[in-house]
Enzyme design. Structure first.
Site, PDB file in Angstrom:
ATOM      1  N   GLY A 189       0.854  -1.177   0.000  1.00  0.00           N
ATOM      2  CA  GLY A 189       0.000   0.000   0.000  1.00  0.00           C
ATOM      3  C   GLY A 189       0.885   1.220   0.000  1.00  0.00           C
ATOM      4  O   GLY A 189       1.898   1.252  -0.709  1.00  0.00           O
ATOM      5  N   SER A 193       5.703  -5.320  -1.430  1.00  0.00           N
ATOM      6  CA  SER A 193       5.653  -3.921  -1.846  1.00  0.00           C
ATOM      7  C   SER A 193       6.060  -3.009  -0.686  1.00  0.00           C
ATOM      8  O   SER A 193       7.226  -2.979  -0.302  1.00  0.00           O
ATOM      9  CB  SER A 193       4.259  -3.605  -2.370  1.00  0.00           C
ATOM     10  OG  SER A 193       4.192  -2.332  -2.936  1.00  0.00           O
ATOM     11  N   ALA A 194       5.134  -2.258  -0.104  1.00  0.00           N
ATOM     12  CA  ALA A 194       5.477  -1.376   1.013  1.00  0.00           C
ATOM     13  C   ALA A 194       6.077  -2.153   2.177  1.00  0.00           C
ATOM     14  O   ALA A 194       6.977  -1.672   2.873  1.00  0.00           O
ATOM     15  CB  ALA A 194       4.244  -0.598   1.480  1.00  0.00           C
ATOM     16  N   HIS A 198       8.532  -3.170  -7.391  1.00  0.00           N
ATOM     17  CA  HIS A 198       7.842  -2.761  -8.623  1.00  0.00           C
ATOM     18  C   HIS A 198       8.800  -2.053  -9.580  1.00  0.00           C
ATOM     19  O   HIS A 198       8.380  -1.148 -10.323  1.00  0.00           O
ATOM     20  CB  HIS A 198       6.679  -1.811  -8.327  1.00  0.00           C
ATOM     21  CG  HIS A 198       5.684  -2.306  -7.321  1.00  0.00           C
ATOM     22  ND1 HIS A 198       4.743  -3.258  -7.611  1.00  0.00           N
ATOM     23  CD2 HIS A 198       5.483  -1.959  -6.026  1.00  0.00           C
ATOM     24  CE1 HIS A 198       3.998  -3.473  -6.538  1.00  0.00           C
ATOM     25  NE2 HIS A 198       4.444  -2.703  -5.558  1.00  0.00           N
ATOM     26  N   GLU A 206       8.251  -6.727 -11.078  1.00  0.00           N
ATOM     27  CA  GLU A 206       7.013  -7.425 -10.756  1.00  0.00           C
ATOM     28  C   GLU A 206       7.203  -8.936 -10.907  1.00  0.00           C
ATOM     29  O   GLU A 206       7.739  -9.398 -11.913  1.00  0.00           O
ATOM     30  CB  GLU A 206       5.889  -6.978 -11.686  1.00  0.00           C
ATOM     31  CG  GLU A 206       5.530  -5.508 -11.563  1.00  0.00           C
ATOM     32  CD  GLU A 206       4.597  -5.241 -10.404  1.00  0.00           C
ATOM     33  OE1 GLU A 206       3.403  -5.547 -10.519  1.00  0.00           O
ATOM     34  OE2 GLU A 206       5.083  -4.715  -9.389  1.00  0.00           O
TER      35      GLU A 206
END
Length: 241
Positions: A86, A118-119, A155, A190
Site C-alpha cells: 500500500g 511492496s510497502a 515494482h 514485478e
C-alpha cells in the site's frame, strides 16, 4: 533472519498472492499463526479479509494486528508476520505510532519469520528513501526496520523506449538517490522476490532483478542469483558534502 520480500502481492491476471503462493506457503507452513499488518491501506478489516481468503486454504491462521486489542500482543502470539503493501509513508507512520517498529525489529532479529510485499518489503530496508509512493502522511522519520543493510525498490519498472513521457524514469530516480547516498539498491521487478535465510540471500520469482550501485552501471541479476554479499554491506546516507 528469515525473510521473504516480495516485489508485489498481485500479478496481472492472477489473484492475490497467487503468483507466489507455493513460495509463500513454503515459507508459512500449514497451521502457522500469521500476524498481518494492514496499515499501508485505510480499510484494515477489508485488507485482512483479503489476505485471510488467500491463505486460509493453505491452513494458515491469519489475524490482523489491529484485531482484538494491542497489536504488540498479537505480534507476540504469532509464528510469523506479514506486512502488506500500500502506501509506504502511511505504513511507516503507523509502525511508529503503534510501537510496532521497534517490536518488529526485535522479534524478527530474534527469529520471527518476516514476509513483506511492496510497502512491506520497503520496510525491510534501512530507509524509506527508495519507495515509489507519494508522501500522503509524514512519519516521524524515514528510518525503517533495517532488516537488510541495503535499499530495495519494489515494482522496479524498466524505461519504455517508445514513451513520450519526459519525467524521470525509475532508473534516473535511483541514480539521483545514489548521488546523495552510498548504499546498493535492489530493483525488484514485478513477480520477483528476495529470500533471506540466515547469511544467505537468493533472488526468486519469475523475473530478473537489477542492482544499482554508486559509480557503476546497473547490473542485471538472473533469478536464482546468490545475493548474499549484499547482507554484508555498510550503507551510508546523506554522503554529499
Amino acid at each position: 533472519m528469515n525473510l521473504l520480500l516480495l516485489s508485489n502481492s498481485t500479478q496481472h491476471g492472477r489473484g492475490y498472492l497467487e503468483h507466489a503462493l507455493d513460495t509463500v506457503t513454503g515459507f508459512l507452513p500449514s497451521g502457522a499463526r500469521l500476524a498481518f499488518v494492514p496499515y499501508a491501506l485505510a480499510d484494515h478489516d477489508a485488507y485482512t479479509a483479503r489476505v485471510r481468503d488467500a491463505l486460509t486454504g493453505a491452513g494458515i491462521d491469519v489475524r490482523g494486528v489491529h484485531e482484538g486489542g494491542d497489536p504488540l500482543t498479537r505480534l507476540g502470539a504469532a509464528d510469523a508476520v506479514f506486512v502488506g503493501g500500500g502506501n509506504s509513508f502511511r505504513l511507516l507512520s503507523a509502525l511508529y505510532r503503534t510501537g510496532l517498529r521497534e517490536a518488529l525489529i526485535k522479534a524478527v532479529r530474534g527469529g520471527l519469520p518476516y514476509m513483506g510485499a511492496s510497502a512491506g518489503t520497503n520496510m525491510a530496508a534501512p530507509s524509506l528513501r527508495t519507495t515509489n509512493d507519494m508522501p500522503i502522511v509524514e512519519p516521524p522519520s524515514f528510518e525503517a526496520l533495517g532488516l537488510v543493510p541495503f535499499q530495495i525498490n519494489p515494482h522496479y519498472l524498466d524505461p519504455d523506449p517508445g514513451s513520450t513521457h519526459k519525467g524521470e524514469t525509475r532508473e534516473e530516480r535511483l541514480r539521483e538517490f545514489l548521488e546523495e547516498n552510498e548504499v546498493p539498491v535492489l530493483g525488484l521487478r514485478e513477480g520477483s522476490w528476495l529470500r533471506v535465510e540466515g547469511e544467505r540471500a537468493v533472488l526468486g520469482g519469475e523475473r530478473d532483478a537489477r542492482l544499482f550501485r554508486r559509480g557503476a552501471p546497473p547490473r542485471e541479476l538472473a533469478v536464482g542469483s546468490d545475493l548474499s554479499e549484499l547482507l554484508g554491506v555498510r550503507g551510508e546516507f546523506d554522503t554529499r558534502s
